[in-house]
Design a protein around this motif. Structure first.
Motif, mmCIF file in Angstrom:
data_model
loop_
_atom_site.group_PDB
_atom_site.id
_atom_site.type_symbol
_atom_site.label_atom_id
_atom_site.label_comp_id
_atom_site.label_asym_id
_atom_site.label_seq_id
_atom_site.Cartn_x
_atom_site.Cartn_y
_atom_site.Cartn_z
ATOM 1 N N CYS A 193 0.831 -1.201 0.000
ATOM 2 C CA CYS A 193 0.000 0.000 0.000
ATOM 3 C C CYS A 193 0.872 1.259 0.000
ATOM 4 O O CYS A 193 1.807 1.377 0.793
ATOM 5 N N VAL A 194 0.573 2.196 -0.911
ATOM 6 C CA VAL A 194 1.323 3.458 -0.996
ATOM 7 C C VAL A 194 0.402 4.600 -0.579
ATOM 8 O O VAL A 194 -0.644 4.823 -1.185
ATOM 9 N N HIS A 195 0.803 5.323 0.473
ATOM 10 C CA HIS A 195 -0.042 6.364 1.055
ATOM 11 C C HIS A 195 0.300 7.763 0.556
ATOM 12 O O HIS A 195 -0.574 8.626 0.470
ATOM 13 N N GLN A 196 1.578 8.014 0.244
ATOM 14 C CA GLN A 196 1.990 9.353 -0.185
ATOM 15 C C GLN A 196 3.222 9.250 -1.074
ATOM 16 O O GLN A 196 4.068 8.363 -0.889
ATOM 17 N N ILE A 197 3.301 10.157 -2.056
ATOM 18 C CA ILE A 197 4.445 10.224 -2.971
ATOM 19 C C ILE A 197 4.995 11.647 -2.955
ATOM 20 O O ILE A 197 4.246 12.609 -3.124
ATOM 21 N N VAL A 198 6.306 11.773 -2.749
ATOM 22 C CA VAL A 198 6.974 13.077 -2.759
ATOM 23 C C VAL A 198 8.227 12.961 -3.614
ATOM 24 O O VAL A 198 8.905 11.926 -3.604
ATOM 25 N N TYR A 199 8.531 14.021 -4.361
ATOM 26 C CA TYR A 199 9.744 14.039 -5.190
ATOM 27 C C TYR A 199 10.642 15.178 -4.742
ATOM 28 O O TYR A 199 10.191 16.312 -4.561
ATOM 29 N N ILE A 200 11.928 14.883 -4.540
ATOM 30 C CA ILE A 200 12.904 15.915 -4.205
ATOM 31 C C ILE A 200 13.885 16.015 -5.368
ATOM 32 O O ILE A 200 14.702 15.118 -5.607
ATOM 33 N N SER A 201 13.774 17.100 -6.120
ATOM 34 C CA SER A 201 14.515 17.243 -7.373
ATOM 35 C C SER A 201 16.020 17.349 -7.161
ATOM 36 O O SER A 201 16.800 16.925 -8.016
ATOM 37 N N SER A 202 16.456 17.906 -6.030
ATOM 38 C CA SER A 202 17.890 18.076 -5.795
ATOM 39 C C SER A 202 18.615 16.739 -5.694
ATOM 40 O O SER A 202 19.822 16.656 -5.941
#
Length: 262
Positions: free
Chosen positions: A155-164
């Protein structure tokens, strides 16, 4: 709407479009003192406002204040302007409705997923976090696109991307742990699955951040030359900084809270 100083003037001093394309026009009959602080209360009762609010761009709108000679005239002007705007917008109903309604993906029957979150991986691909796992869909295939499952995640609850760091960060599993994935690895696995016409990828390598269980929410960003992540838990907030030598986020500070962090 054409504005003249005198009735005998040959040309207007200003104009106000009551029906510009892709724009909402509103007539305001009540004006607060905060909007026109230098206007007396007696004059303010005779003032009305026309406002243009663009629907499809980030350009600022336009506001025009008008003052009638008395309150009765103001009511007549407001009624006439509202009727004119309504008549123009009624003719534009199809265009205006189309701007707000567009189906990107339909999931029905066996294809249905309990979606929790999404992230635009690139112009064509969107990651979908669901109770069933992590998925990717190509928007250019329309509503009947074949969804590719990215193997290795529950189960995946949240997705965040950090470009650096070029990292995708997930809250995943019943334990709500936090994992990081190299964005390039996701692209590689998706390309492999598409070339082989598979509906799921090979397992995707990822890193589990130690010491985090029961994460309710998190975010990551670059600040003062470093890459940081904030993790919210039931009774505390963790501040973590990315260590380039260890290639992982390391704990920097713990802030205790009185309740669940949302």
């Amino acid at each position: 709407l054409l504005l003249f100083v005198y009735e005998s003037d040959a040309s207007p001093i200003d104009t106000f479009d009551l029906g510009p394309p892709n724009t909402d026009v509103t007539v305001h009959s009540a004006i607060s003192t905060a909007e026109l602080p230098n206007t007396t209360n007696t004059d303010l009762a005779h003032v009305m406002k026309l406002e243009q609010q663009p629907l499809t761009t980030c350009w600022p709108g336009r506001v025009l204040y008008l003052m009638a000679s008395n309150f009765s005239d103001k009511q007549k002007w407001v009624a006439c302007l509202e009727a004119a705007v309504k008549s123009i917008q009624r003719k534009d109903t199809i265009v205006r409705t189309g701007m707000f309604s567009k189906t990107l993906l339909e999931l029905e029957g066996s294809r249905r997923l309990e979606l929790n979150c999404s992230f635009a991986l690139c112009k064509e691909l969107v990651l979908l976090g669901a109770d069933e796992g992590l998925f990717c869909v190509n928007l250019y295939h329309g509503t009947h696109a074949i969804i590719t499952q990215l193997t290795g995640f529950k189960c995946v609850h949240q997705i965040v991307y950090i470009s650096s760091l070029n990292l995708i960060i997930l809250i995943t599993g019943r334990e709500r742990s936090v994992v990081t994935i190299d964005k390039r690895m996701i692209h590689s696995r998706i390309d492999q699955a598409n070339s082989a016409a598979k509906e799921e990828t090979n397992p995707i390598p990822h890193t589990v951040i130690e010491g985090i269980v029961g994460c309710t929410v998190m975010d990551a960003s670059k600040c003062h030359g470093g890459s940081y992540m904030v993790v919210g838990m039931a009774d505390r907030v963790l501040l973590m900084k990315y260590n380039s030598e260890m290639k992982s986020f390391c704990l920097r500070k713990i802030l205790l809270t009185r309740g669940i962090t949302l």
